[in-house]
Design an enzyme around this catalytic site. Structure first.
Site, PDB file in Angstrom:
ATOM      1  CE  LYS A   1     -54.949 -26.547 -52.510  1.00 23.84           C
ATOM      2  NZ  LYS A   1     -53.724 -26.930 -51.748  1.00 23.84           N
TER       3      LYS A   1
ATOM      4  CB  SER B   1     -51.991 -34.204 -59.100  1.00 26.07           C
ATOM      5  OG  SER B   1     -52.947 -35.209 -59.258  1.00 26.07           O
TER       6      SER B   1
ATOM      7  CE  LYS C   1     -49.344 -33.694 -51.703  1.00 24.78           C
ATOM      8  NZ  LYS C   1     -49.702 -32.271 -51.841  1.00 24.78           N
ATOM      9  CB  THR C   2     -52.051 -38.743 -50.609  1.00 18.44           C
ATOM     10  OG1 THR C   2     -52.314 -37.395 -50.981  1.00 18.44           O
ATOM     11  CG2 THR C   2     -53.041 -39.167 -49.545  1.00 18.44           C
TER      12      THR C   2
ATOM     13  NE  ARG D   1     -56.751 -24.828 -57.252  1.00 16.93           N
ATOM     14  CZ  ARG D   1     -56.003 -24.293 -58.210  1.00 16.93           C
ATOM     15  NH1 ARG D   1     -56.145 -23.004 -58.535  1.00 16.93           N
ATOM     16  NH2 ARG D   1     -55.101 -25.007 -58.849  1.00 16.93           N
TER      17      ARG D   1
ATOM     18  CG  HIS E   1     -49.048 -27.391 -52.273  1.00 17.75           C
ATOM     19  ND1 HIS E   1     -49.176 -27.704 -53.606  1.00 17.75           N
ATOM     20  CD2 HIS E   1     -50.204 -27.792 -51.692  1.00 17.75           C
ATOM     21  CE1 HIS E   1     -50.354 -28.272 -53.825  1.00 17.75           C
ATOM     22  NE2 HIS E   1     -50.981 -28.333 -52.679  1.00 17.75           N
TER      23      HIS E   1
ATOM     24  CG  ASP F   1     -52.861 -29.801 -49.782  1.00 22.13           C
ATOM     25  OD1 ASP F   1     -52.096 -30.222 -50.663  1.00 22.13           O
ATOM     26  OD2 ASP F   1     -53.665 -28.876 -49.970  1.00 22.13           O
TER      27      ASP F   1
ATOM     28  NE  ARG G   1     -59.471 -32.573 -55.404  1.00 19.64           N
ATOM     29  CZ  ARG G   1     -58.190 -32.331 -55.140  1.00 19.64           C
ATOM     30  NH1 ARG G   1     -57.702 -32.614 -53.956  1.00 19.64           N
ATOM     31  NH2 ARG G   1     -57.408 -31.829 -56.071  1.00 19.64           N
TER      32      ARG G   1
END
Length: 658
Positions: free
Chosen positions: A323, A362, A366-367, A177, A344, A381, A449
């Site tokens: 986003k 990051s 989390k994932t 981004r 989030h 997410d 990604r």
């Protein structure tokens, strides 16, 4: 060579051709003689006529299929392959082989239409936006149609992974981004003027600048012969679901939003579609007048909440689409009646309906931690929490691929197959000349990604909605090594740590980082907050109180010393902490109070070494621990100074004790 009959060379432009080789995993399961024979045949055929990917794959599949499949008629073979290859190896192959193709999620998404003729823009209401030029509009193409368009347009390349072929794109110099180029129109006297937390994240621009850029985008699309239009939904709960329309110039961009947003199930859902918001993505164009407009660069991502429209210039990065809408959900939902909390975070649900939320920046895990073989993934997410419970905003996942392997991230790795799409991932050729992704080569970017539809995850929670969460887990990677592996938070502490959104960067992750550096991101997503962070924190406290949710702080970082001295928490230890939270054991043990941060630390926990639970005990040098803990506590306090005076409660009382 019967396939060559009645075919003439040169009927299809060269750029329509796909690579001569096909699925690497199929080659790998073939014998060497089979591989050589197949590759020789493909090379021969490709030199005569461009072959479709379906034909190449069918030839390989048939060559290695069980004898019982090879003796089937062609239509039966296709049914077998179209179902079995769309399932992960963890699925039962017999069940996959008997599942009718039309019931697979990939094939059930079929609302596509192509609108042609001089009145195409009138039929899809693009003329209401001012776009009147295109005479061909591709509306909500199927996955297979998108793939065909991507190949025909020469928009990227095909890579072959263990679980299937995947389309790949390169987004140019923008591999992430561009937050400094994101703007929101400040409409004087509007509701958004009073609601938005104006500042470095939500930078204001004028209605006049937006109007100029809007006209530029409209003029550009009006000069095109064709365009891609995608109508979709954001938010799984129909009560607060938003209708979103995207106008793109390339097929892969529609592929991205098809993966990421909630896809319509029937054509009726998008007939006479009246979007709540429209994004016109003119990524190939730039704002040459950016200095006169008072912007940051020739890239512009500009939102006008009152006009229900956004324009994108100069950046090809797919995440701007995703986003941007998330930022709008962060505006719309808290101002809803009744208010809804946007988050989030990732979310999963157990067999008994117990829901858990995982917040984390990051690198915090989390994932990984929300992907639990004993629980169903709701989403990875973006979620909302309303009076009915938790719901996913999206219809897919957008995961980082850096250093990705099946051992470390099995769900993500196995999701990279047909219909997934890789962005900015290095491709290399194996010994057979097959192009495969190299997830360990980050020469292009560390932000490689993959996007994929949610149904690529085995055992995902199909309703995409679940009950109110029993447990809320804040994940932090503390490189200072002073936070406990798990601690229980009071509602006040939950608000404090939610607003703080702490993790740490370590040496080597970014240029110039030579020692642990704190990274505070409000609500674990400061870049996407349109309202002041305390608005979200107050909603979180209210929800926790109403539904009796427990909050926890879990450190996936270092223990026994800071980065370079101590050791990173093992995934086994962290998983044991998460398991104890989710099965209720963590709530039943005895606790002691941490002196520096005021946290409640368990005295014992199943599967976790006792000396690790209290971080001071894990340090050989207790004096060094005290100094480091005081240093980090001071960083927390300094960061929180910006929130003094906001909200109805002074939250500093719930922070570290200085």
């Amino acid at each position: 060579m019967l396939v060559c009959r009645n075919l003439l060379p040169g009927l299809v432009p060269r750029h329509h051709r796909i690579p001569r080789v096909t699925n690497a995993s199929l080659f790998a399961r073939s014998s060497r003689p089979q591989q050589k024979e197949l590759k020789d045949e493909f090379r021969c055929l490709s030199s005569i006529v461009p072959l479709s990917s379906d034909y190449l794959d069918s030839k390989l599949k048939l060559s290695i299929a069980p004898p019982s499949i090879r003796c089937l008629q062609p239509a039966q073979q296709e049914r077998y392959h179209s179902t079995s290859t769309n399932h992960s190896s963890r699925n039962n192959s017999t069940a996959a082989a008997t599942l009718p193709p039309e019931y697979h999620p990939r094939n059930s998404y079929n609302v596509s239409t192509t609108v042609s003729g001089p009145d195409a823009c009138d039929k899809l209401k693009l003329s209401a936006l001012g776009i009147k030029g295109p005479t061909t509009l591709y509306h909500n193409l199927t996955f297979e149609e998108l793939h065909q368009h991507e190949i025909a347009n020469g928009e990227g390349e095909i890579a072959y992974t263990k679980y299937g072929k995947t389309f790949t794109v390169d987004t140019g110099k923008f591999t992430g981004r561009s937050p400094k180029d994101k703007w929101i129109v400040l409409n004087k006297g509007s509701e958004s003027e009073g609601n938005i937390d104006w500042g470095a994240v939500n930078k204001p621009t004028t209605p006049e600048v937006f109007d100029e850029l809007y006209e530029k985008a409209v003029k550009y699309f009006s000069s095109k012969e064709k365009a891609y239009v995608f109508d979709c939904f954001c938010g799984a709960n129909p009560k607060t679901q938003k209708k979103i329309r995207f106008v793109h110039e390339m097929a892969w961009q529609q592929h991205f939003v098809t993966n990421m947003f909630i896809r319509p199930e029937t054509r009726d859902q998008i007939e006479d579609f009246e979007p709540d918001f429209t994004v016109i993505n003119a990524c190939s164009q730039v704002d040459e007048d950016w200095e006169r407009h008072g912007l940051n660069s020739e890239v512009a991502v500009v939102f006008n909440i009152e006009k229900k429209c956004a324009v994108i210039f100069g950046t090809w990065y797919g995440g701007e689409n995703k986003k941007g809408i998330f930022s709008l959900m962060n505006y719309w939902l808290p101002t809803n009646d009744p208010p809804v909390l946007p988050m989030h975070c990732s979310a999963n649900v157990g067999e008994d309906g117990d829901t858990a939320l995982f917040f984390g920046l990051s690198g915090t895990g989390k994932t990984t931690l929300s992907a639990d073989p004993n629980r169903a993934l709701i989403g990875d997410d973006e979620h909302g929490w309303d009076d009915d419970g938790i719901f996913n905003f999206e219809g897919g996942c957008y995961a980082k691929t850096i250093n990705l392997s099946e051992e470390t991230e099995p769900d993500i790795y196995r999701a990279i197959k047909t219909d997934a799409m890789l962005e900015n991932v290095k491709l290399v050729q194996d010994e057979d000349g097959i192009q495969i992704p190299d997830f360990f080569d980050v020469s292009k970017t560390q932000n490689g990604r993959v996007s994929y539809p949610i149904f690529h995850i085995d055992g995902y929670h199909k309703p995409q909605m679940a009950g109110h969460p029993q447990n809320i887990i804040f994940l932090t990677c503390d490189a200072f090594g002073v936070l406990p592996p798990v601690s229980k938070l009071t509602p006040g502490q939950a608000m404090y740590h939610f607003i703080s959104g702490y993790t740490a960067k370590v040496a080597g992750t970014e240029r110039g980082i030579t020692e642990p550096t704190p990274n505070f991101s409000a609500c674990f997503g400061a870049a996407f907050l349109t309202l002041h962070p305390t608005r979200y924190a107050e909603l979180l406290e209210k929800k926790m109180y109403e539904h009796g949710a427990h909050a926890w702080l879990v450190n996936t970082g270092w223990s026994g010393g800071s980065y370079g001295v101590g050791e990173r928490m093992s995934i086994k230890t962290t998983r044991a902490c998460i398991d104890a939270i989710l099965d209720g054991n963590a709530a039943m043990v005895n606790y002691v109070k941490d002196d520096a941060f005021g946290l409640d630390i368990p005295v014992s926990l199943p599967g976790v070494q006792t000396q690790l639970l209290n971080p001071r005990n894990a340090w050989a040098d207790k004096e060094a621990y005290d100094v480091t803990a005081k240093k980090l506590a001071g960083m927390f306090c300094k960061n929180f100074e910006q929130y003094k005076g906001h909200g109805v409660v002074d939250l500093t009382q719930y922070g570290p004790r200085m």
